[in-house]
Design a protein around this motif. Structure first.
Motif, PDB file in Angstrom:
ATOM      1  N   ALA A 131     -17.085  13.681   2.970  1.00  0.00           N
ATOM      2  CA  ALA A 131     -17.306  12.618   1.981  1.00  0.00           C
ATOM      3  C   ALA A 131     -16.220  11.558   2.168  1.00  0.00           C
ATOM      4  N   PRO A 132     -16.286  10.781   3.240  1.00  0.00           N
ATOM      5  CA  PRO A 132     -15.215   9.852   3.580  1.00  0.00           C
ATOM      6  C   PRO A 132     -15.030   8.694   2.609  1.00  0.00           C
ATOM      7  N   ASP A 133     -15.860   8.636   1.577  1.00  0.00           N
ATOM      8  CA  ASP A 133     -15.682   7.609   0.557  1.00  0.00           C
ATOM      9  C   ASP A 133     -14.799   8.092  -0.583  1.00  0.00           C
ATOM     10  N   LYS A 134     -14.316   9.362  -0.502  1.00  0.00           N
ATOM     11  CA  LYS A 134     -13.513   9.921  -1.585  1.00  0.00           C
ATOM     12  C   LYS A 134     -12.141  10.387  -1.084  1.00  0.00           C
ATOM     13  N   ILE A 135     -11.138  10.078  -1.881  1.00  0.00           N
ATOM     14  CA  ILE A 135      -9.748  10.429  -1.580  1.00  0.00           C
ATOM     15  C   ILE A 135      -9.505  11.917  -1.839  1.00  0.00           C
TER      16      ILE A 135
ATOM     17  N   MET B  66     -12.023   6.610  -5.265  1.00  0.00           N
ATOM     18  CA  MET B  66     -12.805   5.969  -4.220  1.00  0.00           C
ATOM     19  C   MET B  66     -11.888   5.464  -3.109  1.00  0.00           C
ATOM     20  N   ALA B  67     -12.287   5.722  -1.871  1.00  0.00           N
ATOM     21  CA  ALA B  67     -11.534   5.218  -0.725  1.00  0.00           C
ATOM     22  C   ALA B  67     -11.490   3.696  -0.785  1.00  0.00           C
ATOM     23  N   GLY B  68     -10.367   3.142  -0.381  1.00  0.00           N
ATOM     24  CA  GLY B  68     -10.182   1.698  -0.474  1.00  0.00           C
ATOM     25  C   GLY B  68      -9.292   1.326  -1.630  1.00  0.00           C
ATOM     26  N   SER B  69      -9.109   2.280  -2.558  1.00  0.00           N
ATOM     27  CA  SER B  69      -8.189   2.048  -3.665  1.00  0.00           C
ATOM     28  C   SER B  69      -6.798   2.503  -3.245  1.00  0.00           C
ATOM     29  N   SER B  70      -5.808   2.044  -3.939  1.00  0.00           N
ATOM     30  CA  SER B  70      -4.445   2.473  -3.665  1.00  0.00           C
ATOM     31  C   SER B  70      -3.770   2.813  -4.989  1.00  0.00           C
ATOM     32  N   PRO B  71      -2.783   3.692  -4.970  1.00  0.00           N
ATOM     33  CA  PRO B  71      -2.147   4.100  -6.229  1.00  0.00           C
ATOM     34  C   PRO B  71      -1.355   2.960  -6.853  1.00  0.00           C
ATOM     35  N   THR B  72      -1.413   2.871  -8.150  1.00  0.00           N
ATOM     36  CA  THR B  72      -0.589   1.898  -8.865  1.00  0.00           C
ATOM     37  C   THR B  72       0.870   2.336  -8.783  1.00  0.00           C
ATOM     38  N   PRO B  73       1.817   1.429  -9.036  1.00  0.00           N
ATOM     39  CA  PRO B  73       3.231   1.841  -9.044  1.00  0.00           C
ATOM     40  C   PRO B  73       3.489   3.009  -9.986  1.00  0.00           C
ATOM     41  N   GLU B  74       2.783   3.054 -11.124  1.00  0.00           N
ATOM     42  CA  GLU B  74       2.964   4.157 -12.074  1.00  0.00           C
ATOM     43  C   GLU B  74       2.496   5.469 -11.467  1.00  0.00           C
TER      44      GLU B  74
ATOM     45  N   ALA C   2      -4.328   2.990   6.468  1.00  0.00           N
ATOM     46  CA  ALA C   2      -4.232   4.101   7.423  1.00  0.00           C
ATOM     47  C   ALA C   2      -5.194   5.190   6.959  1.00  0.00           C
ATOM     48  N   ILE C   3      -6.348   5.281   7.595  1.00  0.00           N
ATOM     49  CA  ILE C   3      -7.419   6.174   7.130  1.00  0.00           C
ATOM     50  C   ILE C   3      -7.469   7.430   7.987  1.00  0.00           C
TER      51      ILE C   3
END
Length: 345
Positions: free
Chosen positions: A163-167, A189-197, A251-252
């Motif tokens: 499921a390459p669309d999921k982290i 969802m892939a493509g998102s990145s973690p917030t600083p928090e 980097a995937i």
């Protein structure tokens, strides 16, 4: 004498899984980053080593290289009984396969090469990579760009192979209350990145794919080997000190998971060795990082064993108890012959 190394060293630990390693190497061979070398530790014995080498020379068509007698990294001895050196057929990128003298575990397999690299010049970072991963073309470049920004431990977009669309996770968080390790951002969802928090909650990057700089290794030290498998990545991150954790969104990495030891997620298909090491190492880790509170973590572990009973997996519950008791007694490293684990039916 030691020769200059490539800027990036990719470290892979295998255990009788040549198909995984071949797939991983194919993805690395397509990388747009040019300045790297690959170091594989085969923990599965001489036959597994010979099978892997034959597969690389045959199906993967790597080109065997003459070993440099003046380069200590090529010399067998120490933790390696034998070393096979080759390179990708169409690219001058070296691949070394070391036959471990024994099953060194994950941390030991990584350290066997790191110890040699620390005596070499030139390299700036190491990428620890599970054999059952597949890196995208720009992955190594994205990691190295992030490292140049001053981060010491870096993760990427680690996704499920099916499921390459999921982290799978952005990183790992250890709960000082329960002792459980939480996968931060799982199923995002892939493509998102973690917030600083969110990033601030991460204790470590998963050992499935983590880049650390040379400065990190020299300051923090090698991976802890007493766990054998599981928790060495969290321990590394908890020791990081001044070194910041970074995230390379582009980097995937696709990760299958559990191909060498099996999965402990599905109680009907689980690996009891995985269950045992998860339980034992949770207590070993707690004894180091939670001090006297490790007794509380032992209690949470007992509740986990009860959960196995409730869901109809009594053997997993028994294995969990064995692991908890061994952890409480300080047993570490490779499980010895006295550990008798049932086989899943």
């Amino acid at each position: 004498m030691s020769s200059d190394r490539a800027k990036l060293a990719v470290l892979i630990v295998g255990y009788r899984n040549p198909d995984d390693i071949q797939r991983c190497l194919r993805s690395l061979a397509s990388s747009d980053w040019q300045d790297f070398e690959v170091y594989i530790c085969e923990n599965g014995g001489k036959k597994a080593f010979e099978t892997l080498v034959a597969a690389l020379v045959g199906r993967e068509r790597v080109v065997p290289c003459t070993q440099d007698e003046d380069d200590v990294i090529d010399a067998p001895g120490g933790r390696f009984d034998s070393i096979f050196k080759c390179r990708f057929q169409d690219r001058p990128i070296s691949v070394r396969v070391g036959l471990a003298r024994d099953n060194l575990g994950y941390g030991g397999g990584i350290n066997a090469w790191l110890e040699r690299l620390l005596g070499s010049r030139g390299w700036e970072a190491v990428l620890v990579l599970n054999p059952d991963t597949d890196v995208q073309e720009s992955c190594l470049t994205e990691f190295m760009v992030k490292a140049s920004q001053g981060f010491g431990m870096i993760g990427g977009t680690l996704v499920f192979d099916h499921a390459p669309d999921k982290i799978i996770n952005y990183g790992l968080h250890w709960s000082p209350v329960t002792g459980r390790v939480l996968a931060v951002g799982r199923n995002s969802m892939a493509g998102s990145s973690p917030t600083p928090e969110v990033l601030s909650r991460i204790d470590s990057i998963s050992g499935a794919c983590v880049l650390v700089t040379r400065a990190f290794v020299e300051d923090v030290g090698l991976m802890a080997e007493e766990y054998f498998l599981y928790m060495e990545d969290v321990d590394w991150g908890r020791r990081r000190g001044k070194h910041r954790i970074g995230f390379a969104e582009r980097a995937i990495i696709r990760h299958v998971g559990g191909t060498a030891i099996g999965s402990a997620i599905d109680p009907k298909k689980q690996s009891f060795l995985s269950v045992y090491l998860s339980a034992r190492n949770s207590i070993l880790f707690a004894r180091r990082w939670a001090k006297r509170r490790w007794l509380l973590h032992f209690g949470w572990g007992l509740l986990h064993a009860v959960r196995y009973v409730v869901i109809g997996a009594p053997l997993a519950a028994k294995v969990t108890l064995v692991g908890l008791m061994d952890g409480a007694q300080g047993k570490s490293g490779k499980p010895d012959a006295s550990v008798r684990l049932p086989q899943p039916g």
